[in-house]
Enzyme design. Structure first.
Site, PDB file in Angstrom:
ATOM      1  N   GLY A  56       0.836  -1.205   0.000  1.00 53.19           N
ATOM      2  CA  GLY A  56       0.000   0.000   0.000  1.00 53.19           C
ATOM      3  C   GLY A  56       0.869   1.253   0.000  1.00 53.19           C
ATOM      4  O   GLY A  56       0.508   2.267  -0.616  1.00 53.19           O
ATOM      5  N   SER A  57       2.016   1.183   0.666  1.00 55.63           N
ATOM      6  CA  SER A  57       2.922   2.337   0.698  1.00 55.63           C
ATOM      7  C   SER A  57       3.434   2.633  -0.707  1.00 55.63           C
ATOM      8  O   SER A  57       3.504   3.799  -1.116  1.00 55.63           O
ATOM      9  CB  SER A  57       4.124   2.057   1.611  1.00 55.63           C
ATOM     10  OG  SER A  57       3.683   1.739   2.898  1.00 55.63           O
ATOM     11  N   SER A 179      -4.080  -1.884   0.302  1.00 54.38           N
ATOM     12  CA  SER A 179      -2.985  -2.677   0.883  1.00 54.38           C
ATOM     13  C   SER A 179      -3.479  -4.091   1.155  1.00 54.38           C
ATOM     14  O   SER A 179      -4.609  -4.283   1.607  1.00 54.38           O
ATOM     15  CB  SER A 179      -2.545  -2.050   2.209  1.00 54.38           C
ATOM     16  OG  SER A 179      -1.774  -2.970   2.947  1.00 54.38           O
ATOM     17  N   HIS A 184      -5.244  -6.581   6.904  1.00 53.01           N
ATOM     18  CA  HIS A 184      -6.157  -5.774   6.088  1.00 53.01           C
ATOM     19  C   HIS A 184      -7.278  -6.693   5.567  1.00 53.01           C
ATOM     20  O   HIS A 184      -7.259  -7.887   5.830  1.00 53.01           O
ATOM     21  CB  HIS A 184      -5.386  -5.099   4.951  1.00 53.01           C
ATOM     22  CG  HIS A 184      -4.458  -4.029   5.478  1.00 53.01           C
ATOM     23  ND1 HIS A 184      -4.543  -2.718   5.131  1.00 53.01           N
ATOM     24  CD2 HIS A 184      -3.453  -4.108   6.370  1.00 53.01           C
ATOM     25  CE1 HIS A 184      -3.617  -2.022   5.774  1.00 53.01           C
ATOM     26  NE2 HIS A 184      -2.940  -2.846   6.536  1.00 53.01           N
ATOM     27  N   ASN A 250      11.315  -0.715  -8.903  1.00 57.75           N
ATOM     28  CA  ASN A 250      10.733  -2.054  -9.042  1.00 57.75           C
ATOM     29  C   ASN A 250       9.784  -2.236  -7.873  1.00 57.75           C
ATOM     30  O   ASN A 250      10.209  -2.476  -6.747  1.00 57.75           O
ATOM     31  CB  ASN A 250      11.822  -3.131  -9.046  1.00 57.75           C
ATOM     32  CG  ASN A 250      11.215  -4.529  -9.057  1.00 57.75           C
ATOM     33  OD1 ASN A 250       9.987  -4.676  -9.126  1.00 57.75           O
ATOM     34  ND2 ASN A 250      12.033  -5.550  -8.986  1.00 57.75           N
TER      35      ASN A 250
HETATM   36  C1  LIG Z   1      -4.038   4.179   5.811  1.00 61.68           C
HETATM   37  C2  LIG Z   1      -2.874   3.332   5.384  1.00 61.68           C
HETATM   38  N1  LIG Z   1      -2.200   3.677   4.282  1.00 61.68           N
HETATM   39  C3  LIG Z   1      -1.169   2.959   3.823  1.00 61.68           C
HETATM   40  C4  LIG Z   1      -0.752   1.830   4.492  1.00 61.68           C
HETATM   41  C5  LIG Z   1       0.442   1.099   3.984  1.00 61.68           C
HETATM   42  O1  LIG Z   1       0.166  -0.162   3.478  1.00 61.68           O
HETATM   43  P1  LIG Z   1       1.344  -1.250   3.434  1.00 61.68           P
HETATM   44  O2  LIG Z   1       1.552  -1.731   4.820  1.00 61.68           O
HETATM   45  O3  LIG Z   1       0.816  -2.316   2.524  1.00 61.68           O
HETATM   46  O4  LIG Z   1       2.547  -0.578   2.880  1.00 61.68           O
HETATM   47  C6  LIG Z   1      -1.424   1.426   5.645  1.00 61.68           C
HETATM   48  C7  LIG Z   1      -0.947   0.218   6.346  1.00 61.68           C
HETATM   49  O5  LIG Z   1      -1.437  -0.312   7.252  1.00 61.68           O
HETATM   50  C8  LIG Z   1      -2.510   2.189   6.114  1.00 61.68           C
HETATM   51  O6  LIG Z   1      -3.157   1.860   7.231  1.00 61.68           O
END
Ligand SMILES: Cc1ncc(COP(=O)(O)O)c(C=O)c1O
Length: 388
Positions: A56-57, A179, A184, A250
């Site tokens: 998600g990041s 994510s 999740h 990547n």
């Molecule tokens: C609101 C929100 N955005 C982004 C993320 C990031 O997702 P990831 O952990 O897959 O990088 C999270 C992760 O928990 C989140 O709660």
């Protein structure tokens, strides 16, 4: 008794076989399973295009990067919650404009958003989370983006399956992100993420950026390539696959993760229903407890991520110790005021709500692996604590 966790994974032989198929194949990088997952996410959310990525990041970073804002451009986000909305702004050399959260929605404060837009007419984009699965008022977001003219990135990483006015979150803004980190709504065998959009140009650019920046001509994986000198750079015939059109990364999702997440997608409606039942059940059992409950907009149908407990009385740390001594795992309200954390100190601001949530709030699980018995147990233990 086993711990009742705030989140977790629920899987069976179906995920196992899907992953095994990739294991025994000759292609482990992003491939056909990615295509299938992307198509499923489009079908489910109603978006035209989907690009799977490794988290998600990464989805947030690529979304903002695809807007190609000039260095130093102002981007609006919250100074409270999970830092994954603020980080990409800083990574890309953009300039964050931070506003507080608001209770009882536990989302970005839309009055402060409007004030910030009035004061900073040069805000180019906004990225905000639908916290704990609770959709932000998207009528207001639409109204503001029409009035002030800025790009909208909806961070739906905690909200896959949530709808507003019967439309999936992530489809209101220019881009929406998800994510698949365990805990999740669906998992991707350890990690994963996705971006949705209706904008073909952004979709192609993001596809390029997630794959080292290479030339992308299609929104579908076209299989392992044969060297094909169809392109020309300064008169030199060049292989499409080694021709670069963006400065990329990547951030591809391995196909085993996509295969796993694809099976989870088939189960998602059921997971969302279980989460909703658990949330409503717990909520109805906690009527007399002195906490500030999360308010849901009448047009929203959340896919719940967790149950927030914001203490109006008593000590949060003592309460969380009490929960764990009764085998109930909790988490603080993400970062609370993000600017109090070391890497963000130079942006420090006092946020009345963010500071309060940092001291007094936590959340517990309502995820799809929890049953009625556990919900009742948690409600009883919480009621006992508050002596109600
Ligand atoms: C609101 C929100 N955005 C982004 C993320 C990031 O997702 P990831 O952990 O897959 O990088 C999270 C992760 O928990 C989140 O709660």
């Amino acid at each position: 008794m086993k711990y009742i966790s705030f989140g977790g994974i629920k899987q069976n032989w179906r995920e196992f076989f899907a992953v095994s198929k990739v294991f025994f194949s000759s292609w482990h990088a992003a491939g056909l399973e990615n295509n299938k997952l992307e198509n499923k996410l489009c079908q489910y959310t109603g978006a035209k295009y989907c690009i799977c990525v490794n988290s998600g990041s990464s989805a947030n970073l690529l979304s903002l990067a695809s807007l190609e804002l000039e260095k130093g451009s102002k981007v609006l986000t919250s100074g409270c919650g999970f830092p994954a909305t603020l980080n990409p702004i800083l990574h890309l050399g953009l300039s964050p404009v931070l506003v507080d959260y608001e209770v009882p929605s536990y989302n970005i404060d839309l009055n402060q958003v409007e004030d910030a837009l009035k004061k900073n007419q040069d805000i180019k984009a906004m990225i905000f989370a639908h916290t704990l699965g609770n959709p932000v008022d998207l009528d207001i977001i639409k109204k503001l983006s029409n009035k002030y003219g800025f790009f909208v990135v909806e961070d739906c990483c905690e909200a896959l399956g949530s709808t507003f006015d019967n439309k999936h979150v992530g489809t209101f803004g220019n881009l929406g992100t998800f994510s698949f980190y365990p805990s999740h709504q669906i998992s991707g065998l350890g990690m994963g993420g996705a971006i949705i959009t209706d904008d073909e140009k952004l979709a192609l650019k993001i596809r390029s950026m997630r794959s080292w920046g290479k030339l992308v001509r299609s929104t579908q994986f076209s299989g392992d390539h044969l060297t094909d000198y169809v392109n020309e750079i300064d008169g030199i015939k060049y292989d499409d696959q080694f021709t670069y059109e963006t400065c990329g990364w990547n951030m591809l999702l391995p196909d085993a993760c996509a295969a796993y997440a694809k099976v989870q997608m088939d189960k998602l409606s059921n997971f969302v229903r279980r989460r909703k039942e658990n949330y409503e059940n717990l909520d109805s059992l906690l009527t007399d407890v002195p906490i500030l409950k999360m308010q849901i907009h009448p047009k929203s149908n959340p896919s719940y991520f967790g149950y927030v407990i914001n203490l109006t009385k008593g000590d949060r740390d003592r309460f969380s110790d009490y929960l764990i001594s009764n085998n109930i795992k909790s988490r603080p309200f993400f970062a609370g005021n993000i600017t109090r954390h070391k890497p963000f100190r130079y942006l420090f601001q006092e946020f009345a709500v963010g500071d309060n949530l940092m001291k007094n709030a936590l959340f517990i699980g309502v995820w799809h692996g929890i049953g009625k018995k556990e919900i009742k147990y948690m409600a009883n233990k919480i009621a006992e604590y508050f002596d109600v």
